[in-house]
Design a protein around this motif. Sequence first.
Motif, PDB file in Angstrom:
ATOM      1  N   ARG A  52      60.850 -12.724  45.131  1.00 13.51           N
ATOM      2  CA  ARG A  52      62.278 -12.488  44.932  1.00 13.51           C
ATOM      3  C   ARG A  52      63.067 -13.796  44.959  1.00 13.51           C
ATOM      4  NH1 ARG A  52      66.920  -9.366  48.337  1.00 13.51           N
ATOM      5  NH2 ARG A  52      68.396  -9.290  46.615  1.00 13.51           N
ATOM      6  N   LEU A  53      62.689 -14.703  45.851  1.00 17.54           N
ATOM      7  CA  LEU A  53      63.363 -15.998  45.909  1.00 17.54           C
ATOM      8  C   LEU A  53      63.213 -16.745  44.589  1.00 17.54           C
ATOM      9  CD1 LEU A  53      64.859 -18.186  47.546  1.00 17.54           C
ATOM     10  CD2 LEU A  53      62.615 -19.038  48.269  1.00 17.54           C
ATOM     11  N   GLU A  54      62.004 -16.747  44.036  1.00 17.91           N
ATOM     12  CA  GLU A  54      61.770 -17.425  42.757  1.00 17.91           C
ATOM     13  C   GLU A  54      62.627 -16.809  41.654  1.00 17.91           C
ATOM     14  OE1 GLU A  54      57.607 -17.241  42.040  1.00 17.91           O
ATOM     15  OE2 GLU A  54      57.086 -18.622  43.670  1.00 17.91           O
ATOM     16  N   ALA A  55      62.732 -15.465  41.673  1.00 18.95           N
ATOM     17  CA  ALA A  55      63.531 -14.783  40.656  1.00 18.95           C
ATOM     18  C   ALA A  55      65.014 -15.110  40.812  1.00 18.95           C
ATOM     19  CB  ALA A  55      63.313 -13.271  40.749  1.00 18.95           C
ATOM     20  N   LEU A  56      65.490 -15.173  42.047  1.00 15.98           N
ATOM     21  CA  LEU A  56      66.898 -15.483  42.286  1.00 15.98           C
ATOM     22  C   LEU A  56      67.231 -16.897  41.834  1.00 15.98           C
ATOM     23  CD1 LEU A  56      67.396 -13.907  45.840  1.00 15.98           C
ATOM     24  CD2 LEU A  56      68.398 -13.099  43.698  1.00 15.98           C
ATOM     25  N   LEU A  57      66.382 -17.838  42.174  1.00 15.95           N
ATOM     26  CA  LEU A  57      66.645 -19.236  41.829  1.00 15.95           C
ATOM     27  C   LEU A  57      66.499 -19.505  40.329  1.00 15.95           C
ATOM     28  CD1 LEU A  57      64.933 -21.064  44.836  1.00 15.95           C
ATOM     29  CD2 LEU A  57      67.378 -20.691  44.454  1.00 15.95           C
ATOM     30  N   ALA A 109      73.953 -24.200  37.151  1.00 13.35           N
ATOM     31  CA  ALA A 109      75.172 -25.008  37.238  1.00 13.35           C
ATOM     32  C   ALA A 109      74.907 -26.260  38.060  1.00 13.35           C
ATOM     33  CB  ALA A 109      76.299 -24.189  37.876  1.00 13.35           C
ATOM     34  N   PRO A 110      75.637 -27.350  37.785  1.00 13.31           N
ATOM     35  CA  PRO A 110      75.417 -28.601  38.533  1.00 13.31           C
ATOM     36  C   PRO A 110      75.592 -28.454  40.039  1.00 13.31           C
ATOM     37  CG  PRO A 110      76.722 -29.015  36.567  1.00 13.31           C
ATOM     38  CD  PRO A 110      76.604 -27.520  36.689  1.00 13.31           C
ATOM     39  N   ILE A 111      76.546 -27.614  40.456  1.00 15.58           N
ATOM     40  CA  ILE A 111      76.773 -27.415  41.891  1.00 15.58           C
ATOM     41  C   ILE A 111      76.682 -25.927  42.209  1.00 15.58           C
ATOM     42  CG2 ILE A 111      78.397 -27.663  43.811  1.00 15.58           C
ATOM     43  CD1 ILE A 111      79.560 -30.086  42.452  1.00 15.58           C
ATOM     44  N   ARG A 112      75.833 -25.582  43.172  1.00 17.35           N
ATOM     45  CA  ARG A 112      75.633 -24.183  43.571  1.00 17.35           C
ATOM     46  C   ARG A 112      76.140 -24.012  45.003  1.00 17.35           C
ATOM     47  NH1 ARG A 112      69.426 -24.851  42.352  1.00 17.35           N
ATOM     48  NH2 ARG A 112      70.047 -26.757  43.414  1.00 17.35           N
ATOM     49  N   HIS A 168      90.513 -23.487  42.979  1.00 16.78           N
ATOM     50  CA  HIS A 168      90.681 -24.946  42.951  1.00 16.78           C
ATOM     51  C   HIS A 168      89.334 -25.626  42.712  1.00 16.78           C
ATOM     52  CE1 HIS A 168      92.260 -28.908  44.065  1.00 16.78           C
ATOM     53  NE2 HIS A 168      91.142 -29.064  44.759  1.00 16.78           N
ATOM     54  N   ILE A 169      88.291 -25.150  43.388  1.00 15.80           N
ATOM     55  CA  ILE A 169      86.958 -25.744  43.224  1.00 15.80           C
ATOM     56  C   ILE A 169      86.472 -25.563  41.790  1.00 15.80           C
ATOM     57  CG2 ILE A 169      84.534 -25.566  43.914  1.00 15.80           C
ATOM     58  CD1 ILE A 169      85.543 -24.739  46.711  1.00 15.80           C
ATOM     59  N   SER A 170      86.662 -24.360  41.234  1.00 12.59           N
ATOM     60  CA  SER A 170      86.150 -24.061  39.891  1.00 12.59           C
ATOM     61  C   SER A 170      86.859 -24.881  38.811  1.00 12.59           C
ATOM     62  CB  SER A 170      86.288 -22.563  39.596  1.00 12.59           C
ATOM     63  OG  SER A 170      87.654 -22.183  39.537  1.00 12.59           O
ATOM     64  N   ILE A 171      88.090 -25.268  39.085  1.00 10.39           N
ATOM     65  CA  ILE A 171      88.828 -26.105  38.134  1.00 10.39           C
ATOM     66  C   ILE A 171      88.313 -27.552  38.186  1.00 10.39           C
ATOM     67  CG2 ILE A 171      91.096 -27.110  37.628  1.00 10.39           C
ATOM     68  CD1 ILE A 171      92.315 -24.457  38.587  1.00 10.39           C
ATOM     69  N   GLN A 172      87.957 -27.995  39.392  1.00  6.13           N
ATOM     70  CA  GLN A 172      87.552 -29.388  39.591  1.00  6.13           C
ATOM     71  C   GLN A 172      86.083 -29.645  39.250  1.00  6.13           C
ATOM     72  OE1 GLN A 172      89.692 -31.904  40.558  1.00  6.13           O
ATOM     73  NE2 GLN A 172      91.316 -30.373  40.350  1.00  6.13           N
ATOM     74  N   TYR A 173      85.239 -28.609  39.405  1.00  8.14           N
ATOM     75  CA  TYR A 173      83.792 -28.828  39.274  1.00  8.14           C
ATOM     76  C   TYR A 173      83.150 -27.745  38.407  1.00  8.14           C
ATOM     77  CZ  TYR A 173      84.475 -31.856  43.355  1.00  8.14           C
ATOM     78  OH  TYR A 173      84.910 -32.828  44.225  1.00  8.14           O
ATOM     79  N   SER A 174      82.026 -28.083  37.817  1.00 10.04           N
ATOM     80  CA  SER A 174      81.185 -27.087  37.165  1.00 10.04           C
ATOM     81  C   SER A 174      80.296 -26.478  38.248  1.00 10.04           C
ATOM     82  CB  SER A 174      80.323 -27.753  36.083  1.00 10.04           C
ATOM     83  OG  SER A 174      79.478 -26.808  35.478  1.00 10.04           O
ATOM     84  N   VAL A 175      80.594 -25.245  38.617  1.00  9.47           N
ATOM     85  CA  VAL A 175      80.017 -24.690  39.838  1.00  9.47           C
ATOM     86  C   VAL A 175      79.612 -23.239  39.641  1.00  9.47           C
ATOM     87  CG1 VAL A 175      82.288 -23.969  40.698  1.00  9.47           C
ATOM     88  CG2 VAL A 175      80.460 -24.435  42.333  1.00  9.47           C
ATOM     89  N   CYS A 176      78.639 -22.804  40.416  1.00  8.75           N
ATOM     90  CA  CYS A 176      78.292 -21.387  40.509  1.00  8.75           C
ATOM     91  C   CYS A 176      78.505 -20.943  41.948  1.00  8.75           C
ATOM     92  CB  CYS A 176      76.836 -21.142  40.106  1.00  8.75           C
ATOM     93  SG  CYS A 176      76.287 -19.450  40.431  1.00  8.75           S
ATOM     94  N   PHE A 177      79.242 -19.851  42.153  1.00 12.22           N
ATOM     95  CA  PHE A 177      79.449 -19.284  43.477  1.00 12.22           C
ATOM     96  C   PHE A 177      78.452 -18.147  43.696  1.00 12.22           C
ATOM     97  CE2 PHE A 177      83.944 -20.550  42.347  1.00 12.22           C
ATOM     98  CZ  PHE A 177      83.961 -21.671  43.165  1.00 12.22           C
ATOM     99  N   VAL A 178      77.732 -18.209  44.793  1.00 14.89           N
ATOM    100  CA  VAL A 178      76.777 -17.156  45.154  1.00 14.89           C
ATOM    101  C   VAL A 178      77.344 -16.413  46.352  1.00 14.89           C
ATOM    102  CG1 VAL A 178      74.429 -16.632  45.889  1.00 14.89           C
ATOM    103  CG2 VAL A 178      74.853 -18.539  44.311  1.00 14.89           C
ATOM    104  N   PHE A 179      77.762 -15.166  46.141  1.00 17.40           N
ATOM    105  CA  PHE A 179      78.337 -14.354  47.212  1.00 17.40           C
ATOM    106  C   PHE A 179      77.246 -13.478  47.820  1.00 17.40           C
ATOM    107  CE2 PHE A 179      81.716 -15.199  44.130  1.00 17.40           C
ATOM    108  CZ  PHE A 179      82.692 -15.735  44.957  1.00 17.40           C
ATOM    109  N   ASN A 182      68.452 -23.005  51.284  1.00 15.60           N
ATOM    110  CA  ASN A 182      67.783 -24.290  50.995  1.00 15.60           C
ATOM    111  C   ASN A 182      67.909 -24.676  49.524  1.00 15.60           C
ATOM    112  OD1 ASN A 182      66.621 -25.664  53.252  1.00 15.60           O
ATOM    113  ND2 ASN A 182      65.226 -23.945  53.537  1.00 15.60           N
ATOM    114  N   GLY A 183      68.087 -23.666  48.657  1.00 13.38           N
ATOM    115  CA  GLY A 183      68.221 -23.929  47.240  1.00 13.38           C
ATOM    116  C   GLY A 183      69.657 -24.140  46.793  1.00 13.38           C
ATOM    117  N   MET A 184      70.603 -24.095  47.732  1.00 16.23           N
ATOM    118  CA  MET A 184      72.009 -24.298  47.422  1.00 16.23           C
ATOM    119  C   MET A 184      72.405 -25.764  47.641  1.00 16.23           C
ATOM    120  SD  MET A 184      73.199 -21.244  46.547  1.00 16.23           S
ATOM    121  CE  MET A 184      71.602 -20.897  45.803  1.00 16.23           C
ATOM    122  N   ASP A 185      73.514 -26.144  47.054  1.00 17.96           N
ATOM    123  CA  ASP A 185      74.055 -27.493  47.275  1.00 17.96           C
ATOM    124  C   ASP A 185      75.071 -27.509  48.405  1.00 17.96           C
ATOM    125  OD1 ASP A 185      72.653 -28.749  45.052  1.00 17.96           O
ATOM    126  OD2 ASP A 185      73.953 -27.522  43.785  1.00 17.96           O
TER     127      ASP A 185
END
Length: 360
Positions: A176-181, A188-191, A216-227, A265-268
């Motif tokens: 499941r971890l492999e599938a999620l990652l 995205a450059p920043i997770r 604000h973060i999404s405007i400044q950076y190319s990012v993915c949010f993981v909730f 561990n796979g997040m930034d």
Amino acid sequence: MQSSSFSILLVKTSSVGDVIQTLPTLQYLRARFPEATIDWVVEESNASLLLAVSLLSRVVIIDTKAWRSSLGSWKNFLSILKNLRSKKYDLLFDLQGNTKSACVTLLARAKEKIGFDSTHVQERINLLVTTKRIPVAKTLNAQMKYLQLVQRYFSDDAVFFPQSISMKLTFLEKNRLEALLANSSLKAPIRLMIAARSRWPNKEIQVETLCSLLTHISIQYSVCFVFVYHTKSEKQQADYMVQRFKSQSLSIGELSLPLWQNLMNGMDGVICVDSAALHLCATTNTPSFSIFGPSLADRYRPVGQQHFSVQGSCPYEMQFWSRCPLLRKCATGACLKNLDSYHLINACSEWLATIKSRLQ
């Protein structure tokens, strides 16, 4: 004490955040006594975490709620009692300091039983079951408080730096971890993992305040949010946030603690409040940005320069050295509900700049 026959029992049954904050103490003991038997008594609800940690010799699982709920559970109690008393330990460290841990400490067999002195026990009855009580500084970070108790027992003044902890995954969890990652959103450059919920409502920030920060973060950076979510209400909020940020986000639920930790561990970076998520992040190399109100960042923020925090202020001028005495019953929760968004965004921007420099 270097003999492989040397044995230690740790008593820290709950809560999950407190158990996680005690892991650096386990690291210290294993480093000092690599061949020793080190066992840990923990509530069943927190057992999966410790069972995934290879530093332990044995996890002794108890379920005190079940003991109190039905007569049949006394058979389970007697089984655990037999298990506890089947071995006599050289040392027992009661790192919880309340009535529940006092019961375990009383029932377990050990040549010496060590705990906190009167300034740190949560319930004074605990003082009756320990044979040696150690004073520690009142203003210590929670991780360091447990660690200092053990180090002081051994008269060890050396500075010990906690390291990241490897948690074992089952075969299914690995898949499941492999599938999620592998999810395309996580390219995205920043997770950033977002865990802004707590079992205590007064530790949570307003949804719109969180949205302002993430916008604000999404405007400044190319990012993915993981909730991440664990309960129905958390899922509702996570789904709402995904709708707000659409292709820049995804929500993930039904995570065991070891799987959650490995995903971190796979997040930034991790953005969270004072909760289990923050303490779990401390067991990884992932930077955190945490938001505090009715508890002090200096006590509960993870140790390390990669961990930033912001502290809400109490409009009622409550003074406390750890957690606000009104944490559970403050009618307004104003310390976080009235959090200054400008201050929050500025502090988080500084943290994000350090993350970006790490990734370059």
